[in-house]
Design a protein around this motif. Structure first.
Motif, PDB file in Angstrom:
ATOM      1  N   VAL A 140       0.832  -1.205   0.000  1.00 21.55           N
ATOM      2  CA  VAL A 140       0.000   0.000   0.000  1.00 21.55           C
ATOM      3  C   VAL A 140       0.865   1.252   0.000  1.00 21.55           C
ATOM      4  O   VAL A 140       0.623   2.200  -0.764  1.00 21.55           O
ATOM      5  N   GLU A 141       1.905   1.286   0.825  1.00 23.49           N
ATOM      6  CA  GLU A 141       2.766   2.471   0.885  1.00 23.49           C
ATOM      7  C   GLU A 141       3.551   2.661  -0.412  1.00 23.49           C
ATOM      8  O   GLU A 141       3.766   3.797  -0.844  1.00 23.49           O
ATOM      9  N   CYS A 142       3.967   1.557  -1.043  1.00 28.53           N
ATOM     10  CA  CYS A 142       4.641   1.680  -2.339  1.00 28.53           C
ATOM     11  C   CYS A 142       3.696   2.308  -3.358  1.00 28.53           C
ATOM     12  O   CYS A 142       4.095   3.176  -4.145  1.00 28.53           O
ATOM     13  N   ALA A 143       2.437   1.871  -3.334  1.00 32.89           N
ATOM     14  CA  ALA A 143       1.439   2.430  -4.248  1.00 32.89           C
ATOM     15  C   ALA A 143       1.204   3.907  -3.966  1.00 32.89           C
ATOM     16  O   ALA A 143       1.145   4.729  -4.890  1.00 32.89           O
ATOM     17  N   LEU A 144       1.080   4.268  -2.691  1.00 36.39           N
ATOM     18  CA  LEU A 144       0.834   5.661  -2.320  1.00 36.39           C
ATOM     19  C   LEU A 144       2.028   6.562  -2.625  1.00 36.39           C
ATOM     20  O   LEU A 144       1.888   7.780  -2.712  1.00 36.39           O
ATOM     21  N   ASN A 145       3.203   5.954  -2.795  1.00 36.12           N
ATOM     22  CA  ASN A 145       4.416   6.717  -3.091  1.00 36.12           C
ATOM     23  C   ASN A 145       4.805   6.639  -4.566  1.00 36.12           C
ATOM     24  O   ASN A 145       5.954   6.923  -4.917  1.00 36.12           O
ATOM     25  N   GLY A 146       3.846   6.271  -5.426  1.00 33.30           N
ATOM     26  CA  GLY A 146       4.046   6.447  -6.853  1.00 33.30           C
ATOM     27  C   GLY A 146       4.436   5.239  -7.674  1.00 33.30           C
ATOM     28  O   GLY A 146       4.731   5.379  -8.867  1.00 33.30           O
ATOM     29  N   ALA A 147       4.466   4.036  -7.071  1.00 29.00           N
ATOM     30  CA  ALA A 147       4.787   2.851  -7.873  1.00 29.00           C
ATOM     31  C   ALA A 147       3.755   2.689  -8.989  1.00 29.00           C
ATOM     32  O   ALA A 147       2.564   2.873  -8.780  1.00 29.00           O
ATOM     33  N   ARG A 148       4.228   2.339 -10.168  1.00 26.74           N
ATOM     34  CA  ARG A 148       3.333   2.211 -11.324  1.00 26.74           C
ATOM     35  C   ARG A 148       2.595   0.866 -11.302  1.00 26.74           C
ATOM     36  O   ARG A 148       1.399   0.802 -11.571  1.00 26.74           O
ATOM     37  N   GLN A 149       3.337  -0.199 -10.997  1.00 27.72           N
ATOM     38  CA  GLN A 149       2.789  -1.557 -11.036  1.00 27.72           C
ATOM     39  C   GLN A 149       3.299  -2.330  -9.825  1.00 27.72           C
ATOM     40  O   GLN A 149       4.469  -2.211  -9.453  1.00 27.72           O
ATOM     41  N   ILE A 150       2.420  -3.108  -9.208  1.00 26.43           N
ATOM     42  CA  ILE A 150       2.824  -3.936  -8.075  1.00 26.43           C
ATOM     43  C   ILE A 150       2.372  -5.372  -8.322  1.00 26.43           C
ATOM     44  O   ILE A 150       1.176  -5.653  -8.427  1.00 26.43           O
ATOM     45  N   HIS A 151       3.354  -6.276  -8.448  1.00 26.66           N
ATOM     46  CA  HIS A 151       3.073  -7.702  -8.574  1.00 26.66           C
ATOM     47  C   HIS A 151       3.016  -8.325  -7.175  1.00 26.66           C
ATOM     48  O   HIS A 151       3.935  -8.124  -6.369  1.00 26.66           O
ATOM     49  N   ILE A 152       1.982  -9.089  -6.899  1.00 29.28           N
ATOM     50  CA  ILE A 152       1.849  -9.782  -5.624  1.00 29.28           C
ATOM     51  C   ILE A 152       2.037 -11.277  -5.861  1.00 29.28           C
ATOM     52  O   ILE A 152       1.204 -11.923  -6.512  1.00 29.28           O
ATOM     53  N   ILE A 153       3.135 -11.830  -5.378  1.00 24.72           N
ATOM     54  CA  ILE A 153       3.387 -13.270  -5.488  1.00 24.72           C
ATOM     55  C   ILE A 153       3.074 -13.901  -4.132  1.00 24.72           C
ATOM     56  O   ILE A 153       3.701 -13.563  -3.123  1.00 24.72           O
ATOM     57  N   ASN A 154       2.106 -14.811  -4.119  1.00 29.15           N
ATOM     58  CA  ASN A 154       1.673 -15.380  -2.839  1.00 29.15           C
ATOM     59  C   ASN A 154       1.150 -16.798  -3.040  1.00 29.15           C
ATOM     60  O   ASN A 154       0.605 -17.131  -4.090  1.00 29.15           O
ATOM     61  N   ARG A 155       1.305 -17.624  -2.014  1.00 28.74           N
ATOM     62  CA  ARG A 155       0.825 -19.015  -2.110  1.00 28.74           C
ATOM     63  C   ARG A 155      -0.695 -19.069  -2.031  1.00 28.74           C
ATOM     64  O   ARG A 155      -1.328 -19.819  -2.759  1.00 28.74           O
ATOM     65  N   SER A 156      -1.281 -18.287  -1.139  1.00 27.30           N
ATOM     66  CA  SER A 156      -2.739 -18.248  -1.027  1.00 27.30           C
ATOM     67  C   SER A 156      -3.315 -17.352  -2.120  1.00 27.30           C
ATOM     68  O   SER A 156      -3.067 -16.143  -2.128  1.00 27.30           O
ATOM     69  N   GLN A 157      -4.067 -17.948  -3.028  1.00 31.51           N
ATOM     70  CA  GLN A 157      -4.665 -17.173  -4.114  1.00 31.51           C
ATOM     71  C   GLN A 157      -5.640 -16.132  -3.569  1.00 31.51           C
ATOM     72  O   GLN A 157      -5.658 -14.990  -4.036  1.00 31.51           O
ATOM     73  N   GLU A 158      -6.424 -16.511  -2.572  1.00 28.83           N
ATOM     74  CA  GLU A 158      -7.432 -15.604  -2.025  1.00 28.83           C
ATOM     75  C   GLU A 158      -6.795 -14.341  -1.458  1.00 28.83           C
ATOM     76  O   GLU A 158      -7.218 -13.219  -1.776  1.00 28.83           O
ATOM     77  N   LYS A 159      -5.756 -14.502  -0.637  1.00 31.59           N
ATOM     78  CA  LYS A 159      -5.096 -13.336  -0.029  1.00 31.59           C
ATOM     79  C   LYS A 159      -4.357 -12.505  -1.073  1.00 31.59           C
ATOM     80  O   LYS A 159      -4.351 -11.273  -1.016  1.00 31.59           O
ATOM     81  N   GLY A 160      -3.730 -13.177  -2.022  1.00 37.93           N
ATOM     82  CA  GLY A 160      -2.985 -12.467  -3.057  1.00 37.93           C
ATOM     83  C   GLY A 160      -3.885 -11.646  -3.954  1.00 37.93           C
ATOM     84  O   GLY A 160      -3.597 -10.479  -4.259  1.00 37.93           O
ATOM     85  N   MET A 161      -4.999 -12.247  -4.379  1.00 36.52           N
ATOM     86  CA  MET A 161      -5.935 -11.528  -5.244  1.00 36.52           C
ATOM     87  C   MET A 161      -6.624 -10.388  -4.497  1.00 36.52           C
ATOM     88  O   MET A 161      -6.873  -9.325  -5.069  1.00 36.52           O
ATOM     89  N   GLU A 162      -6.896 -10.608  -3.209  1.00 37.75           N
ATOM     90  CA  GLU A 162      -7.547  -9.563  -2.403  1.00 37.75           C
ATOM     91  C   GLU A 162      -6.642  -8.341  -2.267  1.00 37.75           C
ATOM     92  O   GLU A 162      -7.100  -7.200  -2.391  1.00 37.75           O
TER      93      GLU A 162
END
Length: 281
Positions: A140-162
């Protein structure tokens, strides 16, 4: 007239005996000659409401929250910062005139440490391993500080997609979930790679995230939230590939420094705090 009453701060958690934050904050209070104390307090989940009422009753300047209280504390607060509201978790509370203000300095500490290293987030592509509490705050802080794209790599699909959906809906950044398969390849467009998991944390110092380390390239900045050890196997592997690295010690120190300023209103003695933490580890 001499004042014998110290201003109180501290941390609520369960377990909390191994939390080193008090050492860092007490060193800062001493360096600035402030009559403040930092208390490490075990608070069971069923006692959290009483404990938060006590922050007001004792006129404490504030409190840190660690597991399992970061989310459950929210109903007992009067106001949340914009970032804490998006993240849905609070690790720092400031008390003023009987009102409790919730903030999340986990991600802010990371961003501050990254900037101190000379890295910016503006228009960058960030890849985060994990979608738990630390990873969520950092994303969230990376997004609020101007990141263009954020990839979320996670084992739990539900938490990652959320988490990816949260970033897309509440910030200006784009975000996508990537399933964490065995020996996963880091996306080629990654500028900043972050291990937001606990993999490699002491005593499990021989472990490192299951990624294809040949996909880490010299132009990447690779970060780890783990501070003990500060030079993890994850970072060592990235260094072998020529990547720049940022360890978790800086994030922890900058987070503590932000807490210090929120409670005291004074600039934090960051170098003193970092030295105190290094002595602990």
């Amino acid at each position: 007239m001499k004042n014998y009453r110290a201003e109180l701060t501290g941390v609520f958690g369960d377990p909390v005996d191994d939390n080193p934050t008090g050492v860092v904050e007490e060193a800062a209070f001493a360096a600035k000659n402030l009559n403040y104390r930092y208390l490490t307090i075990k608070v069971r989940p069923e006692d959290l409401e009483t404990a938060m009422n006590s922050v007001r009753i004792f006129d404490m300047r504030g409190i840190n929250l660690t597991m399992p209280h970061k989310i459950k504390v929210i109903p007992y607060l009067d106001e949340l910062s914009p970032a804490a509201e998006i993240i849905g978790a609070v690790n720092t509370v400031i008390q003023k005139d009987g009102r409790l203000y919730g903030e999340n300095t986990d991600g802010k500490g990371f961003v501050t440490a990254l900037k101190a290293f000379g890295e910016t987030l503006e228009n960058k592509t960030v890849t985060i391993l994990g979608a738990g509490g630390a990873a969520r705050a950092i994303a969230v802080e990376c997004a609020l500080n101007g990141a263009r794209q954020i990839h979320i790599i996670n084992r739990s699909q539900e938490k990652g997609m959320e988490l990816a959906a949260l970033i897309r809906s509440r910030t200006k950044s784009d975000s996508a979930y990537i399933p964490w398969t065995r020996n996963i390849v880091i996306p080629e467009d990654t500028d900043i790679l972050i291990n937001g998991t606990s993999i490699g944390f002491s005593p499990n110092v021989t472990e490192k995230p299951d990624v294809d380390y040949t996909s880490i390239r010299p132009n990447m900045c690779v970060c780890d939230v783990i501070f003990n050890p500060c030079d993890t196997l994850f970072l060592k592997a990235a260094q072998k590939n020529g990547a720049k690295t940022v360890n978790g010690l800086g994030m922890l120190v900058q987070q503590a420094a932000l807490n210090f300023t929120l409670w005291t209103g004074e600039e934090a003695p960051v170098e003193v705090m970092e030295e105190a933490l290094r002595k602990e580890f």
